[in-house]
Write an enzyme that holds these catalytic residues in place. Structure first.
Site, short mmCIF file in Angstrom:
data_model
loop_
_atom_site.label_atom_id
_atom_site.label_comp_id
_atom_site.label_asym_id
_atom_site.label_seq_id
_atom_site.Cartn_x
_atom_site.Cartn_y
_atom_site.Cartn_z
NE ARG A 269 27.60 57.39 56.03
CZ ARG A 269 28.09 57.07 54.82
NH1 ARG A 269 29.17 56.31 54.71
NH2 ARG A 269 27.53 57.54 53.73
CD GLU A 298 34.00 59.82 58.19
OE1 GLU A 298 33.86 60.41 57.10
OE2 GLU A 298 33.77 58.62 58.34
CG HIS A 316 34.69 58.01 54.54
ND1 HIS A 316 33.58 58.43 55.22
CD2 HIS A 316 34.20 57.23 53.53
CE1 HIS A 316 32.48 57.95 54.66
NE2 HIS A 316 32.84 57.21 53.63
O1 3PY Z 1 28.91 55.45 49.49
C1 3PY Z 1 28.99 56.03 50.58
O2 3PY Z 1 28.02 56.23 51.31
C2 3PY Z 1 30.29 56.49 51.02
O3 3PY Z 1 30.49 56.74 52.17
C3 3PY Z 1 31.31 56.67 49.97
O4 3PY Z 1 32.50 57.04 50.48
#
Ligand code: 3PY
Length: 352
Positions: A269, A298, A316
């Site tokens: 993240r 994002e 992403h």
């Molecule tokens: O699996 C997740 O949390 C993602 O961010 C997929 O893109």
């Protein structure tokens, strides 16, 4: 609490007549899942669908659906990652009408659930279930590619070549994977696959995790505390969830303590990194290169990251391939099926 969920679910199921199945609200539809599996579930539940939209739009759609077609025992989000806006955060305002009318299971695509108010769900006896299998290997594969890209500086070499600078001597030479230590932060499913992938390329792997793994799950990786990981790693790859304790885990003070010429890779993240501090670390060359798939705000990308010659920038998409939607939808349906059959979804992240 678990037995009371089963009890409530059983009573909802038993009050249902033969032609009234428990109702499930779905966002979008499981159009990529195997059709026989969808048909099998349609024998068990009645689906009602709403369309994806922003948080406020979906809040309205859920309230209306509950009023007109509810109550629903579950809400399943077949999130379409290609189509923004996302209906996040998944908070009380959004799911309140479902929860207040007896919905006991909410499931949405993806391994991460930083956008979900888990406290609210747990306090109201609602399971939240994610889809951890779908992203595991796909994200690890992309991460391995990004680690190699960053070690070799291939984004910069490609930009040089496109600009007519043939093997520009000003571009730093590739680093050798076999002489480099990879520090993995977060040794869950994705971290474990990344560790295996990169050991095949000769990297020494150290890791930090909330808890040390049992030795038979370490597969050649060495457990270290966070400080040691910061000091010993040549490459740091982030695979931890975003929580209050991991927000800006990599910040100016942490970058200052790292070796010079570090490589940072992030497919977890964006907000695990303080992006201003990363831009500064790239400018001072404390960080030699960064390969990023995720960003704090994002779909906006920090202009300093875009401007840097030393970044690999992806939108992403680490999980995205031809089969991920099929597998994500199937995993969501499996959560639903196990919830309907047992009262608990297979990938529940909380206790109720
Ligand atoms: O699996 C997740 O949390 C993602 O961010 C997929 O893109």
């Amino acid at each position: 609490m678990f037995s009371s969920v089963i009890h409530q679910l059983r009573s909802m199921l038993s009050t249902a007549t033969t032609d009234s199945k428990p109702k499930v609200l779905i966002l979008n539809s499981p159009d990529k899942a195997p059709s026989e599996y969808v048909a099998q579930l349609k024998e068990m539940v009645e689906f009602h669908s709403i369309e994806q939209g922003s948080h406020d739009v979906v809040t309205g759609r859920i309230a209306e659906a509950v009023k007109e077609k509810g109550p629903f025992v579950a809400y399943v989000v077949f999130i379409n990652w290609w189509s923004r806006p996302f209906p996040w955060p998944m908070d009380q305002a959004l799911v309140g009408p479902l929860v207040e009318t007896g919905c006991k299971m909410i499931s949405s695509g993806g391994a991460g659930y930083d956008f979900v108010d888990i406290k609210y769900m747990s306090a109201n006896g609602v399971y939240y279930a994610n889809t951890p299998e779908m992203p595991a290997l796909r994200t690890a594969d992309s991460t391995a590619m990004m680690i190699l890209q960053a070690l070799r500086g291939s984004s910069q070499r490609e930009a040089d070549a496109r600009a007519g600078r043939w093997f520009d001597p000003a571009t730093p030479l590739a680093k050798d994977a076999r002489c480099s230590t990879l520090g993995i932060v977060g040794m869950g499913k994705i971290g474990k696959f990344v560790s295996q992938h990169m050991q095949h390329f000769g990297m020494k792997v150290i890791y930090h995790n909330r808890n040390r793994l049992p030795p038979d799950e370490e597969n050649g990786a060495e457990y270290v505390d966070f400080e040691t990981l910061i000091l010993r790693s040549d490459v740091i790859s982030l695979h931890c969830p975003l929580t209050e304790s991991t927000r800006h885990l990599l910040n100016k003070e942490v970058f200052d303590r790292m070796k010079k010429d570090m490589i940072i890779v992030n497919t977890s993240r964006g907000a695990v990194i303080d992006e201003d501090a990363l831009v500064e670390a790239l400018e001072s060359r404390k960080v030699l290169r960064a390969a990023l798939d995720v960003y704090e705000f994002e779909p906006k990308i920090h202009p300093g990251l875009i401007a840097s010659k030393h970044t690999t920038i992806l939108p992403h998409c680490a999980v995205a391939n031809e089969t991920f939607e099929r597998d994500q939808q199937t995993e969501l349906l499996l959560n639903l099926e196990t919830f309907i059959k047992t009262g608990k979804p297979i990938n529940a992240v909380n206790d109720v």
